[in-house]
Design a protein around this motif. Structure first.
Motif, mmCIF file in Angstrom:
data_model
loop_
_atom_site.group_PDB
_atom_site.id
_atom_site.type_symbol
_atom_site.label_atom_id
_atom_site.label_comp_id
_atom_site.label_asym_id
_atom_site.label_seq_id
_atom_site.Cartn_x
_atom_site.Cartn_y
_atom_site.Cartn_z
ATOM 1 N N TYR A 268 26.362 35.025 25.380
ATOM 2 C CA TYR A 268 26.312 33.718 24.742
ATOM 3 C C TYR A 268 26.530 33.856 23.240
ATOM 4 C CZ TYR A 268 24.167 32.057 29.079
ATOM 5 O OH TYR A 268 23.926 31.741 30.382
ATOM 6 N N ARG B 86 20.724 35.546 26.975
ATOM 7 C CA ARG B 86 20.398 34.595 28.029
ATOM 8 C C ARG B 86 20.400 33.161 27.529
ATOM 9 N NH1 ARG B 86 15.033 35.421 30.434
ATOM 10 N NH2 ARG B 86 14.522 37.055 28.967
ATOM 11 N N GLY B 87 21.322 32.864 26.657
ATOM 12 C CA GLY B 87 21.414 31.500 26.147
ATOM 13 C C GLY B 87 20.120 31.102 25.474
ATOM 14 N N SER B 88 19.639 29.888 25.734
ATOM 15 C CA SER B 88 18.407 29.425 25.109
ATOM 16 C C SER B 88 17.174 29.952 25.832
ATOM 17 C CB SER B 88 18.371 27.894 25.071
ATOM 18 O OG SER B 88 18.381 27.369 26.385
ATOM 19 N N GLY B 89 17.374 30.837 26.807
ATOM 20 C CA GLY B 89 16.265 31.441 27.513
ATOM 21 C C GLY B 89 15.732 32.692 26.839
ATOM 22 N N TYR C 139 14.258 22.906 28.616
ATOM 23 C CA TYR C 139 14.214 24.183 29.319
ATOM 24 C C TYR C 139 13.385 25.177 28.524
ATOM 25 C CZ TYR C 139 15.809 28.758 30.860
ATOM 26 O OH TYR C 139 15.855 30.053 31.286
ATOM 27 N N SER C 140 13.496 25.124 27.205
ATOM 28 C CA SER C 140 12.773 26.038 26.343
ATOM 29 C C SER C 140 12.624 25.408 24.972
ATOM 30 C CB SER C 140 13.512 27.373 26.212
ATOM 31 O OG SER C 140 14.780 27.180 25.609
ATOM 32 N N HIS D 30 12.308 26.769 20.892
ATOM 33 C CA HIS D 30 12.363 27.873 19.938
ATOM 34 C C HIS D 30 11.841 27.380 18.596
ATOM 35 C CE1 HIS D 30 15.727 30.315 22.049
ATOM 36 N NE2 HIS D 30 15.332 29.367 22.880
ATOM 37 N N ILE E 227 9.508 31.845 21.097
ATOM 38 C CA ILE E 227 10.130 31.013 22.108
ATOM 39 C C ILE E 227 9.096 30.701 23.171
ATOM 40 C CG2 ILE E 227 11.006 33.079 23.289
ATOM 41 C CD1 ILE E 227 13.301 31.452 24.352
ATOM 42 N N LEU F 77 8.806 29.151 27.049
ATOM 43 C CA LEU F 77 9.663 28.880 28.197
ATOM 44 C C LEU F 77 9.014 28.024 29.265
ATOM 45 C CD1 LEU F 77 11.307 32.396 28.649
ATOM 46 C CD2 LEU F 77 12.360 30.335 27.731
ATOM 47 N N GLY G 125 16.178 23.998 24.175
ATOM 48 C CA GLY G 125 17.163 24.524 25.116
ATOM 49 C C GLY G 125 17.482 23.465 26.148
ATOM 50 N N ALA H 205 20.123 25.724 30.080
ATOM 51 C CA ALA H 205 19.769 26.833 29.187
ATOM 52 C C ALA H 205 20.976 27.445 28.503
ATOM 53 C CB ALA H 205 19.030 27.931 29.957
ATOM 54 N N GLN H 206 22.113 26.799 28.528
ATOM 55 C CA GLN H 206 23.282 27.382 27.900
ATOM 56 C C GLN H 206 23.247 27.251 26.392
ATOM 57 O OE1 GLN H 206 26.794 25.704 29.640
ATOM 58 N NE2 GLN H 206 26.654 26.962 31.475
ATOM 59 N N LYS H 207 22.789 26.109 25.886
ATOM 60 C CA LYS H 207 22.878 25.895 24.449
ATOM 61 C C LYS H 207 21.540 25.488 23.849
ATOM 62 C CE LYS H 207 24.607 21.149 24.857
ATOM 63 N NZ LYS H 207 25.714 20.232 24.493
ATOM 64 N N LEU H 208 21.460 25.671 22.535
ATOM 65 C CA LEU H 208 20.253 25.369 21.785
ATOM 66 C C LEU H 208 20.620 24.391 20.677
ATOM 67 C CD1 LEU H 208 17.235 26.298 21.538
ATOM 68 C CD2 LEU H 208 18.013 27.824 19.726
#
Lengths: 113, 110
Positions: free
Chosen positions: A31, A96-99, B29-30, B32, B47, B49, B91, B95-98
């Motif tokens: 990512y 892991r992206g935003s994970g 999703y998360s 930060h 972070i 989760l 997130g 969970a792909q982008k922030l």
């Protein structure tokens, strides 16, 4: 420990010029992200990528293009620079992206005059 | 989609406590938390989760209420080094982008 490396650090462009901001990471992260930050403001997502060959638009993609031909590199192209693109640009990456933790580069200061 | 932070700015004396809130209109999703000093890149703090998760980092801790789609950052007995702008990131989208909030500027005076 290079992490996320951005070049150039500072650049002055004239209106209408084009340029590419380079970003490379050595952590084998899938990512990658480009953010811009205007003075006194928050971070806005321009484009992101979830792996080589895959890119998608963020919140403010107009006036920019990206490509992701390798896992390591994620260049940001500015076409026909405008004063509104004067900003600090941050590249970032994550496994892991935003994970998971997102690691930022040191930033590129761009002024369009 | 961008999370909303409050307050926008806080001024404290050294040793006082602060709370910074972050809320989202979308399912999270998360969450930060980052701190940014002037002219520098954001630095990762923590972070979260899972809903209900709480984390601590020295005298800085955070909680995540998934049902309310909110997170709070707690700074206890603040030190001069805590000064800076704090950003929460949410997130989203699998969970792909922030995406980040607008920031909270924290000033600690002696």
């Amino acid at each position: 420990n290079a992490g996320v490396t951005q070049t150039p650090k500072f650049r002055i462009l004239k209106i209408g010029q084009s340029m590419t901001l380079q970003c490379a990471q050595d952590m084998n992260h899938n990512y990658m992200y480009w953010y811009r930050q205007d003075p006194g403001m928050g971070l806005k997502l321009i484009y992101y990528s979830v792996g080589a060959g895959i890119t998608d638009k963020g919140e403010v993609p107009n006036g920019y293009n990206v490509s992701r031909s390798t896992t390591e590199d994620f260049p940001l192209r500015l076409e026909l620079a405008a004063p509104s693109q004067t900003s600090v640009y941050f590249c970032a990456s994550s496994d892991r992206g935003s994970g998971n933790t997102i690691y930022f580069g040191e930033g590129s200061w761009l002024t369009v005059v | 989609q961008q999370p909303v932070q409050s307050p926008q700015a806080v001024i404290l004396r050294e040793g006082e406590d602060a709370v910074i809130n972050c809320s989202s209109s979308k399912a999270l999703y998360s969450v930060h938390w980052y701190r940014q000093k002037h002219g520098e890149a954001p630095v990762f703090l923590m972070i979260l989760l899972k809903g209900g998760e709480q984390k601590g980092h020295e005298k800085i801790s955070a909680s995540f209420n998934e049902k309310k789609q909110q997170s709070s950052l707690y700074l206890t007995a603040s030190q001069l080094s805590y000064s800076g702008t704090y950003f929460c990131g949410s997130g989203v989208q699998g969970a792909q982008k922030l995406v980040f909030g607008q920031g909270t500027r924290l000033t600690i005076n002696p």
